[in-house]
Design an enzyme around this catalytic site. Sequence first.
Site, PDB file in Angstrom:
ATOM      1  N   ASP A 137       0.877  -1.158   0.000  1.00 43.81           N
ATOM      2  CA  ASP A 137       0.000   0.000   0.000  1.00 43.81           C
ATOM      3  C   ASP A 137       0.926   1.223   0.000  1.00 43.81           C
ATOM      4  O   ASP A 137       2.104   1.115   0.350  1.00 43.81           O
ATOM      5  CB  ASP A 137      -0.878  -0.031   1.256  1.00 43.81           C
ATOM      6  CG  ASP A 137      -1.821   1.149   1.336  1.00 43.81           C
ATOM      7  OD1 ASP A 137      -2.317   1.568   0.285  1.00 43.81           O
ATOM      8  OD2 ASP A 137      -2.045   1.653   2.448  1.00 43.81           O
ATOM      9  N   ASP A 152      -6.896  -2.598   3.611  1.00 44.06           N
ATOM     10  CA  ASP A 152      -6.144  -3.690   3.018  1.00 44.06           C
ATOM     11  C   ASP A 152      -6.496  -5.059   3.606  1.00 44.06           C
ATOM     12  O   ASP A 152      -5.847  -6.037   3.277  1.00 44.06           O
ATOM     13  CB  ASP A 152      -4.642  -3.447   3.210  1.00 44.06           C
ATOM     14  CG  ASP A 152      -4.218  -2.070   2.728  1.00 44.06           C
ATOM     15  OD1 ASP A 152      -4.628  -1.696   1.619  1.00 44.06           O
ATOM     16  OD2 ASP A 152      -3.520  -1.363   3.459  1.00 44.06           O
TER      17      ASP A 152
END
Length: 1207
Positions: free
Chosen positions: A487, A863
């Site tokens: 990320d 996530d």
Amino acid sequence: MGDHFEKGQHALLNEGEENEMEIFGYQTHGCRKTLCLAGSIFSFGILPLVFYWKPAWHVWANCVPCSLQEADTVLLRTTDEFQTYSRKKVMWIYLSALNGAFGLTPDHPLITDEECLINRAIRKPELKVRYIKVQKIRYVWNNLEGQFQKIGSLEDWLSSAKIHLKFGSGLTREEQEIRRLICGPNTIDVEITPIWKLLIKEVLNPFYIFQLFSVCLWFSEDYKEYAFAIIIMSTISIALTVYDLRTQSVKLYRLVESHNSITVPVCGRKAGVEELESRFLVPGDLLILTGNRVQMPCDAILLDGSCVVNEGMLTGESIPVTKTPLPQMDGSVPWKTQSEADYKRHILFCGTEVIQAKGACSRTVRAVVLQTGFNTAKGDLVRSILYPKPMNFKLYRDAIRFLLCLVATATIGMIYTLCVYVLSGEAPGEVVRKALDVITIAVPPALPAALTTGIIYAQKRLKKRGIFCISPQRINVCGQLNLVCFDKTGTLTREGLDVWGVMPCDKNGFQEVHSFASGRALPWGPLCAAMASCHSLILLDETIQGDPLDLKMFEATNWEMATSGDNFHIREVPAHAMVVKPSKTASQVPVEGIAILHQFPFSSALQRMTVIVQEMGGDRLAFMKGAPEKVASFCQPETVPASFVSELQIYTTQGFRVIALAYKKLEMDHHTTALTRDQVEADLIFLGLLILENRLKEETKPVLEELISARIRTVMITGDNLQTAITVARNSGMVSKGQKVILIEASESTGSSSASISWKLVEEKKPTAYGNQVFLKTDFLPYYLTCFTVEEVSENGREESYHFALSGKSFQVISQHFSSLLPKILMNGTIFARMSPGQKSSLVEEFQKLDYFVGMCGDGANDCGALKMAHVGISLSEHEASVASPFTSKTPNIACVPQLIKEGRAAFVTSFCMFKYMALYSIIQYVGVLLLYWETNSLSNYQFLFQDLAITTLIGATMNLNGAYPKLVPFRPVGRLISPPLLLSVIFNILLSLAMQTVGFILVQRQPWYNMGMHSACTVQNKSISNLTMPPTAPGKVESNDGFPSFENTTIWFLGTINCIIVALIFSKGKPFRQPTYKNYIFVLVLIVQLAVCLFILFADIPDLYRRLDLLCTPILWRVCIVIMLSCNFIVSLIVEEAIIENRALWMTIKRYFGYRSKSQYRIWQRALANDPTWPPLNQMSPSDLPECGKEVSYSNPVFESNEEQL
């Protein structure tokens, strides 16, 4: 057997969901059940044990197939690659209990309406409901549709108008009672599993059953010492496992216990508002939310008012999220699809904390219960912990095959033993014992324990470095990672943002940038008002809380936040509204303050947020902020500066996050709640750009460089904008200097044209001066169908590596319309921006389909899905959401990733070392025993004990202590246990050991002193033994009462025992994946002591010691011969291991010579693309669109990215 079923016997449960299962109907058969009962008795409990391990066999043996409607037992099979079976009994709920309460009859109006699932499940006239319970969820039989369906939530097909109408006034008491009985209690009941249950479950593991068999056999042979040792080791192992499971059970229970003991006000249709324990809540109940700090005991849809919620338990970030009421819209469209934005904006999730609840226009805050119990968001999280997805890993599949090979070897040995001992006329009981002995020798009972120790040591080393693991088996998988997804925000870049400046605009275009670093206050105007009020911040305990971006923007204005009191009287401004006021240090402002009347919160789907505000003594205004291209599309075209695109590009290419602001005046006579979002967000006036800085973390660049140098692919998956992601990828080293970035843009099919893809090169140019700043300018250069382009792109593709960059929208279009291109794009896809949580999970799964071992590193916010989907998920969040991730790092940066890979590689190699060693140890012992069986002899109990306990157990406990090598090498360990180098190593050492022991066995019988029974150097010792035990008719075989001492026995034992030590040293690998063996001081010390003890026993003439170990004294020369044989074995084995087995260059040459090519999908695609001169391809858009494409240059930019995105 389970695949042949009648019509109506088979169906799908949870179709299309992650926990999809096949369901088969069966009916218990009396005769079959009786036969199985008899079989259980006559098999002394073995048959029930087999049924316990194989639930499908239990059903197939006891039941006959039937339709699901008639079934009393169902067999469930997961649809994943594991095809796991489970058995469930069909149960009944009887509604007759409610007859006395309110006279429930089959024609009662409450149950005649078949629109809801509950009424469809009630069988009339019996008034009963069939159901099964699978993984804590109830599934009732839908009589209308003829299938099992999940119960415990409102029906998905309900429209928003229907929800308001049907549940807006609450449920009657009768409705509550029926729903309570059918849906079950609203509890997340995680019982603390009793120790006896954990104990039985652990003991019934096939491995421990095999150990039990081994121990019983050893006791029958009076091999008590090692039997006791195994019992002690197994007891300790079971105790530790049970303690660990019990601790986890207690932790989980404490995590959810408070959930089940909450009291909430519930509004009944006739009873009014009353306090109710949360466990009595049912879907459809109307909750009244009052005050602050309320823990949600269920999932609920907000019907009236607004709430600020802390969703840290689910997302991993304690950032307040604003929830808005479900709009009452006409139509019969399901409410989830009817919602104009993300429907989750209207849901208060179970386990989250309502920080503030505000009613609209002095009304109460109302919410209808959507889901209860384990159907809720928190329940789903707990279920994912209780029932983790099994992990498919080649090592474990190979391990099973490996053990089956050992079982096959043991079977051959059993046949050999039976032949030898039957022909020699041994008693049948002795023959059976000897044959069964071979199994416990060939299949080492200590193998799983030895493998586990390596993982435990690795887990401890990771813990010291602040990396915590809740799935230890995945440590081995880390060693195979060859692609890691990251990320961006909070992972590669710093969490915090700094306001760099603001660029206002007027009719003449953009004005000079206002820099906040100068300390000058922003002049009053609509832009200042927008920055002060267009946010979702709240005031809690005198502290401003909310999204970091909002906070930085508000702080830059030097304004203050307050809550209006009861004496606050401005038209349509409710009491306790959020008010922002200029502070003393702010620039002079003609208004006292601004009251925030209404919010349209940020949504990742909409990429914007809007507020309606009231200036005190001034106008009513609407402010919008969000993605620049999105905000500009809502503005009057003449208010957007002509240089919008070029100015925007200057900042986005530097990695700045850019947000656009706009506003408009509203009429005072409109009620704020009556205005729809579409009405407010139209004909806006563009105000300017807010520029924020998001810097890389210090650790990011060196870590990515380390991974790339180790040939581990790095990929960025972010919700941020594409241009910023490209810049961060360049600055971090993910895209190296000289490498090209090709932008892929895919557009959906429209009425007039089909879906299309365009390929554009993002080309870096020299820095250009702009004002007082120097910027690196970046241009998108579209390539079209020209000969020049073909040549240039193909040359770049061959000479220089390139990276693809694309957005979530393009990824979605390619997945749907260009699925054949997707693998090719993924081979060089490095930057994926504007990805939703669902798209992140899909991308990880697509990489896995290409046979990559995928790691995912994120901060836990959006996530969670990708972290669970990846082979290895690493969360940088310490919140409870991180329980969904196998690994959690205490240090919030990506330095944990290479460390985890290093430890994974070390643990992986250690597992292979242990497999090889345990195989060799068992085969060495197996060969020695079979040779001695030829003479109807064997090793004595003390000889076995010395080898099993003093040698192998100590080696097994210390060989795994090698730490990880500090450098990541550019290749991975061999991924298969059954691979040529490993098989060659094991087979060669088995043959070497077999040859050595066979030579020793034959040579000792040919020694001149063998037939004399003694040697001059050992006269005293051997005489003392022979006088007691040796009959005169058996020269050369010195028999004791147990028949063990013999020259063959002594030779074989010394050769086998010292060979076990040699093999341990040969198989203990060091560089390049583990620390060198000599640095494992305990292991080296153990080997030295063991070798010294063995040589001492070999050369020391101590009668008592020899008698205890059932050994015979041999001449010194023979002992030297034994040492020479062992030395030759060691030298040959070491040379072969180092020169051939560990010679990577040699194996690569052999592969090339024989034309071996990897069968991994990504390798196949790499070879295909390397030979394809047309890749990357050219623009495939129609010629009529080409000129237009050349003119329109669309730049995505950093948008306000709230951390309140989808869960």
